[in-house]
Design a protein around this motif. Sequence first.
Motif, PDB file in Angstrom:
ATOM      1  N   GLU A   1      36.156  67.836  33.536  1.00 47.54           N
ATOM      2  CA  GLU A   1      37.142  67.795  32.453  1.00 47.54           C
ATOM      3  C   GLU A   1      36.738  66.703  31.472  1.00 47.54           C
ATOM      4  OE1 GLU A   1      41.810  66.561  31.598  1.00 47.54           O
ATOM      5  OE2 GLU A   1      41.193  67.072  33.638  1.00 47.54           O
TER       6      GLU A   1
ATOM      7  N   GLN B   1      33.692  70.846  38.942  1.00 46.46           N
ATOM      8  CA  GLN B   1      34.554  71.061  37.769  1.00 46.46           C
ATOM      9  C   GLN B   1      34.603  69.769  36.953  1.00 46.46           C
ATOM     10  OE1 GLN B   1      38.950  71.191  38.178  1.00 46.46           O
ATOM     11  NE2 GLN B   1      38.825  73.184  37.172  1.00 46.46           N
TER      12      GLN B   1
ATOM     13  N   SER C   1      36.170  67.703  41.399  1.00 50.85           N
ATOM     14  CA  SER C   1      36.562  67.575  39.994  1.00 50.85           C
ATOM     15  C   SER C   1      36.214  66.194  39.473  1.00 50.85           C
ATOM     16  CB  SER C   1      38.071  67.809  39.843  1.00 50.85           C
ATOM     17  OG  SER C   1      38.413  69.122  40.241  1.00 50.85           O
TER      18      SER C   1
ATOM     19  N   ARG D   1      36.720  63.756  35.939  1.00 54.52           N
ATOM     20  CA  ARG D   1      37.380  63.594  34.641  1.00 54.52           C
ATOM     21  C   ARG D   1      36.691  62.467  33.870  1.00 54.52           C
ATOM     22  NH1 ARG D   1      42.793  61.988  34.419  1.00 54.52           N
ATOM     23  NH2 ARG D   1      43.071  63.247  32.556  1.00 54.52           N
TER      24      ARG D   1
END
Length: 298
Positions: free
Chosen positions: A126, A124, A95, A97
């Motif tokens: 964000e 992923q 992930s 961000r």
Amino acid sequence: MRREDLVDLNAFLVVAEEQSFTRAAAKLGTSQSALSYTLRRLEARLGVRLLTRTTRRVAATGAGETLLRTLRPALDDIAAELASLGEMRERPAGSIRITASRHAAEAVLWPALEKLLPAYPDIQVELSIDSRLTDIVAERYDAGVRLGEHLARDMVAVRIGPELRMAVVGAPSYFATHPRPRTPQDLAAHRCINLRMQTLGGLYAWEFEKNGRALKARVEGQLIFDDARLILQAACAGFGLACVLEDQVEADVTAGRLLRVLEDWCPPFPGYHLYYPSRRQPSAAFALVVEALRHRGP
């Protein structure tokens, strides 16, 4: 098992296989004295003698041979797992961000991610839309996006977009009753649509430069927004002049809904950069995203 146990066991394995402290120290990148101390510490901790030392060679004792029979396949398994982890670089996962302004996300980040992510389903991302100068370390972001002129010195900065320009525009209906400004000083006689800065809370001072002369203009008008889209809607409706990024008004200028003025007072300036702490150890997924975002144009 403590981490030092694994280090000591690996040192024992290398010495036993090389049958020499000299060759083992060279292979492990350490000194003979440090390696000898490591082995004595391991033997003391286990309470058995693992190696016999002569002037010509080093050999494993009976207890040492027993330990080697268990140790070799175990360390081989660990090496195999590390190799498989290395192979996972071909399909990075994790992930990420990122915090950025809406314009940076729409103009730079999303176009690059839209092309990248279908090939890497285990990554992923964000995106947090925020125009503040966010503390990415305190708020646990992997990276942020800022203009090149606003970057902190302790950050790694990667250019991800072209140079930008501001554009001062107004609707034909506005200019039907107002003369076009020829210098920034002329703006004092115009209705202008102000931008409330989310970073500091103040009003954005329109920035101009020509022939090495820079100046900022404090403008006045009936409307104040903290969103560029609303500013453009108001400008198209004839409520006054707007100062926004050039690419945000390109379609309206081309269609004739807005007319541009003071273009010779709006030089290019450093565009968007991705930034992250210099002490950060990039993961394979993060490094892949950075390369996808890296600007390769002029």
